[in-house]
Design a protein around this motif. Structure first.
Motif: not given
Lengths: 215, 146
Positions: A138-164
């Motif tokens: 079980w891997q817990f991964l950290w990356g910069n915002k662009n890389d993580v949000y990109n792979i989430a939305e474009k490749n895994y098709l999961v919506a993620v975002n910052e929202d105050k």
């Protein structure tokens, strides 16, 4: 006469059983036809969406890349450690997946944090320990915002975002995404629903069986 | 003879049914009040608490404490409303295990909602503390250490 109809029914039942055995999971995501020449003939092949190469830091601050998942099937989700909404449910359910496939070297779980500010690898390490998920599986991964949000939305098709305004400061979907050894998407399950997670556990077995057939 | 016995049985059945329904109708005002708090509490718990603490109050490993520590919940009864409303920071020991994560606040909840949640929690998951009403919540919430 009776015997004949009975045996017809029996054969039908047996036939339906054998088709069940060869159940295959669908291939999800975008696809495009490609034409290529094989032995001088033009054939059309389908190109499926795959997860591209990536490089993130894991809970031990060690680089973790797509190469580490070669020859594995894996489940990915997006969460953050201070998440007060759906993450605890997701990881309560993911724990079940972890227990089920513990020790199976063909299976990995990859959890990406979307809180790039707070969830440093050391925070992820502490979280994994407290969750009882200290394992290479079980891997817990950290990356910069662009890389993580990109792979989430474009490749895994999961919506993620910052929202105050959202509890905890982020919004995201609770999907568990099942990826095969060819890095194609083979399933998407609502990680907050125990019945869907049970379905995924069963589907992971179906997926592993596909490779058994190929051996 | 057989018919007589059957008739007797029918009469007994009818009597007991009506007796049970009378008893149920005579549920005391206090019981009804408790049931109202408990039912609302369950609904609110499912919305605001269940994600973290679980449908069975089981918590999550060493991250989120369970709500099954009857001793803790009894000894800290006066503080539960404050914890629900203002969240919790720092170390606590539940069922002998140390927890040290942050619990988020729920400032939007009204006193009566908090009372319902506390009633639900303290009467579920093996707890049995009885009604905790809006007056209890009002008093306790004035004395929060926040």
């Amino acid at each position: 006469m009776k015997f004949t109809s009975l045996s017809v029914i029996m054969i039908l039942i047996l036939a339906s059983c054998s088709s069940d055995n060869k159940k295959r999971l669908p291939i999800l995501g975008n696809r495009e036809p490609v034409e290529k020449t094989v032995d001088g003939k033009l054939v059309t092949d389908t190109l499926y969406q795959t997860i591209p190469s990536f490089r993130f830091l894991n809970q031990d601050s060690v680089a973790f890349t797509d190469k580490d998942l070669d020859g594995k099937i894996y489940v990915t989700d997006f969460f953050f450690t201070s998440c007060p909404s759906i993450c605890p449910v997701m990881h309560r359910n993911m724990m079940k997946v972890f227990q089920e496939y513990k020790g199976n070297d063909q299976v990995r779980i990859v959890s990406h944090t979307i809180d790039f500010k707070y969830d440093t690898p050391s925070k992820l390490k502490a979280y994994a320990k407290k969750l009882g998920a200290e394992s290479d599986q079980w891997q817990f991964l950290w990356g910069n915002k662009n890389d993580v949000y990109n792979i989430a939305e474009k490749n895994y098709l999961v919506a993620v975002n910052e929202d105050k305004n959202a509890p905890g400061g982020y919004i995201h979907q609770g999907w568990f995404i099942l990826v095969d050894k060819e890095k194609r998407l083979r399933g998407a399950y609502d990680g907050t629903k125990p019945d869907q997670v049970d379905q995924m556990i069963a589907d992971m077995k179906t997926l592993l069986d596909e490779y058994k057939d190929q051996e | 003879m057989n018919i007589k016995i059957r008739n007797k049985l029918l009469v007994i059945l009818a009597c007991s049914t009506s007796l049970i329904s009378i008893f149920q109708a005579c549920q005391s005002q206090g019981d009804i009040n408790y049931a109202r708090y408990y039912t609302n509490g369950k609904k609110l718990y499912d919305t605001h608490c269940q994600n973290c603490h679980g449908a069975e109050g089981q918590g999550l490993a060493a991250l989120i404490p369970p709500l099954t520590d009857t001793v803790y919940l009894t000894q800290h009864r006066d503080e539960l409303a404050c914890i629900v409303k203002h969240g919790l920071n720092g170390e606590i020991i539940i069922n002998g295990q140390t927890f040290n994560e942050q619990m988020p606040a729920n400032h939007q909840l009204t006193d009566i909602d908090i009372a319902a949640i506390v009633t639900y929690i303290t009467n579920s998951f093996g707890n049995k503390q009885g009604l905790y009403d809006v007056t209890n919540a009002g008093t306790d919430l004035k004395n929060c250490r926040h």
